[in-house]
Scaffold this motif. Structure first.
Motif, PDB file in Angstrom:
ATOM      1  N   PRO A 175      20.728  49.278  19.975  1.00 50.27           N
ATOM      2  CA  PRO A 175      20.639  48.236  21.007  1.00 50.27           C
ATOM      3  C   PRO A 175      20.177  46.884  20.477  1.00 50.27           C
ATOM      4  CG  PRO A 175      18.801  49.781  21.197  1.00 50.27           C
ATOM      5  CD  PRO A 175      19.761  50.372  20.209  1.00 50.27           C
ATOM      6  N   TRP A 176      19.491  46.886  19.340  1.00 50.52           N
ATOM      7  CA  TRP A 176      19.013  45.624  18.760  1.00 50.52           C
ATOM      8  C   TRP A 176      20.163  44.694  18.362  1.00 50.52           C
ATOM      9  CZ3 TRP A 176      17.139  50.465  17.426  1.00 50.52           C
ATOM     10  CH2 TRP A 176      17.868  51.160  16.441  1.00 50.52           C
ATOM     11  N   LEU A 177      21.345  45.252  18.117  1.00 49.32           N
ATOM     12  CA  LEU A 177      22.496  44.400  17.776  1.00 49.32           C
ATOM     13  C   LEU A 177      22.868  43.502  18.954  1.00 49.32           C
ATOM     14  CD1 LEU A 177      24.787  46.996  15.946  1.00 49.32           C
ATOM     15  CD2 LEU A 177      23.321  45.266  14.900  1.00 49.32           C
ATOM     16  N   ALA A 178      22.918  44.090  20.140  1.00 50.45           N
ATOM     17  CA  ALA A 178      23.241  43.311  21.336  1.00 50.45           C
ATOM     18  C   ALA A 178      22.160  42.278  21.626  1.00 50.45           C
ATOM     19  CB  ALA A 178      23.420  44.239  22.537  1.00 50.45           C
ATOM     20  N   VAL A 179      20.906  42.670  21.415  1.00 53.68           N
ATOM     21  CA  VAL A 179      19.791  41.746  21.645  1.00 53.68           C
ATOM     22  C   VAL A 179      19.896  40.563  20.697  1.00 53.68           C
ATOM     23  CG1 VAL A 179      17.283  41.501  21.563  1.00 53.68           C
ATOM     24  CG2 VAL A 179      18.296  43.575  22.535  1.00 53.68           C
ATOM     25  N   GLN A 180      20.140  40.837  19.431  1.00 56.20           N
ATOM     26  CA  GLN A 180      20.243  39.752  18.450  1.00 56.20           C
ATOM     27  C   GLN A 180      21.367  38.776  18.804  1.00 56.20           C
ATOM     28  OE1 GLN A 180      22.406  40.182  14.619  1.00 56.20           O
ATOM     29  NE2 GLN A 180      20.398  39.924  13.662  1.00 56.20           N
ATOM     30  N   MET A 181      22.553  39.299  19.100  1.00 56.04           N
ATOM     31  CA  MET A 181      23.689  38.420  19.349  1.00 56.04           C
ATOM     32  C   MET A 181      23.546  37.655  20.660  1.00 56.04           C
ATOM     33  SD  MET A 181      25.424  38.521  16.627  1.00 56.04           S
ATOM     34  CE  MET A 181      27.045  37.821  16.978  1.00 56.04           C
ATOM     35  N   ALA A 182      22.839  38.248  21.633  1.00 56.18           N
ATOM     36  CA  ALA A 182      22.572  37.509  22.866  1.00 56.18           C
ATOM     37  C   ALA A 182      21.658  36.323  22.588  1.00 56.18           C
ATOM     38  CB  ALA A 182      21.955  38.431  23.912  1.00 56.18           C
TER      39      ALA A 182
END
Length: 256
Positions: free
Chosen positions: A164-171
């Motif tokens: 889930p950290w991937l989505a958080v980073q790109m957001a």
């Protein structure tokens, strides 16, 4: 693409086509980076496309280049690759990628210890963000050299619930990226639309986030990417975090 498809990969057929197409349509102004190359399948598909496109290119592939018994049995043996019992698959990768060796540099080892020269990056393929620490390191080393309006990021596991950290980073980096394509099951391609400086990279860090903060970040990502990506994909990430309190390694995520 027949030659490239002979190299074992975890990519789906659609993802393989994507990698080849992106390579084939590269402009040739910067390097191609493949983070998490495993046995070289993603590198082969990108390289075959780059070769077909006919423009100047060089690919840098990063990985530990190791495979445990389960990975060897599941992804290598079914492809007819002759294997030994050794965990080190670097010699195998070198052999499989021989057709493209003139335009290839392999970087074996832990990606957390690897750095980049700062030269322009045209294609950044990420399949190594298996923890927040790796995700942050990748951003710090490889995103600042992206060229606004031209560079692409292939975020292979962007929609995988265990990362889930991937989505958080790109957001958090949404001011610098626009989604271009989504390929089943989890891959999303982004166009870099604005320069990414050290301040933006620092603000997008995901290491050290509490479960509540990570969930809030995923919920924010759902709103940011709402025009392109269905809400249920982000709900699955929230469920995975809730079922695995404090876990921050993708393969350790269970249930949910």
């Amino acid at each position: 693409m027949t030659l490239a498809l002979a190299v074992p990969s975890m990519l789906t057929h659609e993802e393989s086509q994507l990698y080849h197409w992106i390579g084939q349509n590269a402009a040739g102004f910067g390097a191609t980076i493949d983070l998490g190359a495993f046995a070289g399948g993603s590198a082969a598909r990108l390289l075959q496309g780059l070769q077909t496109g006919g423009r100047p290119h060089h690919l840098h592939a990063y990985d530990r280049f190791t495979a445990n018994a389960a990975a060897r049995a599941r992804f290598l043996s079914p492809n007819g690759v002759a294997l030994t019992n050794a965990e080190n698959i670097l010699p195998l990768v070198q052999r499989l990628l021989t057709p493209w060796q003139a335009n290839l540099t392999l970087h074996p080892g832990d990606i957390l210890t690897q750095t980049w020269s700062g030269d322009p990056v045209e294609i950044l393929a990420i399949d190594a963000g298996k923890s927040p620490e790796l995700t942050d390191h990748i951003a710090a080393q490889f995103m600042a050299p992206l060229v606004a309006g031209r560079s692409l990021v292939i975020n292979q596991d962007f929609l995988h619930a265990t990362q889930p950290w991937l989505a958080v980073q790109m957001a958090k980096l949404a001011a610098s990226f626009t989604p271009l394509a989504q390929v089943v099951p989890d891959c999303v391609v982004f166009l870099c639309t604005a320069p990414i400086d050290a301040r933006a990279i620092a603000a997008a860090r995901t290491s050290g986030m509490t479960d509540d903060a990570l969930i809030s970040g995923v919920q924010a990502a759902a709103k940011v990417f709402a025009p392109w990506i269905k809400r249920r994909r982000f709900d699955a990430m929230v469920a995975k975090i809730t079922a695995n309190p404090g876990v921050r390694v993708a393969w350790k995520m269970k249930n949910g």
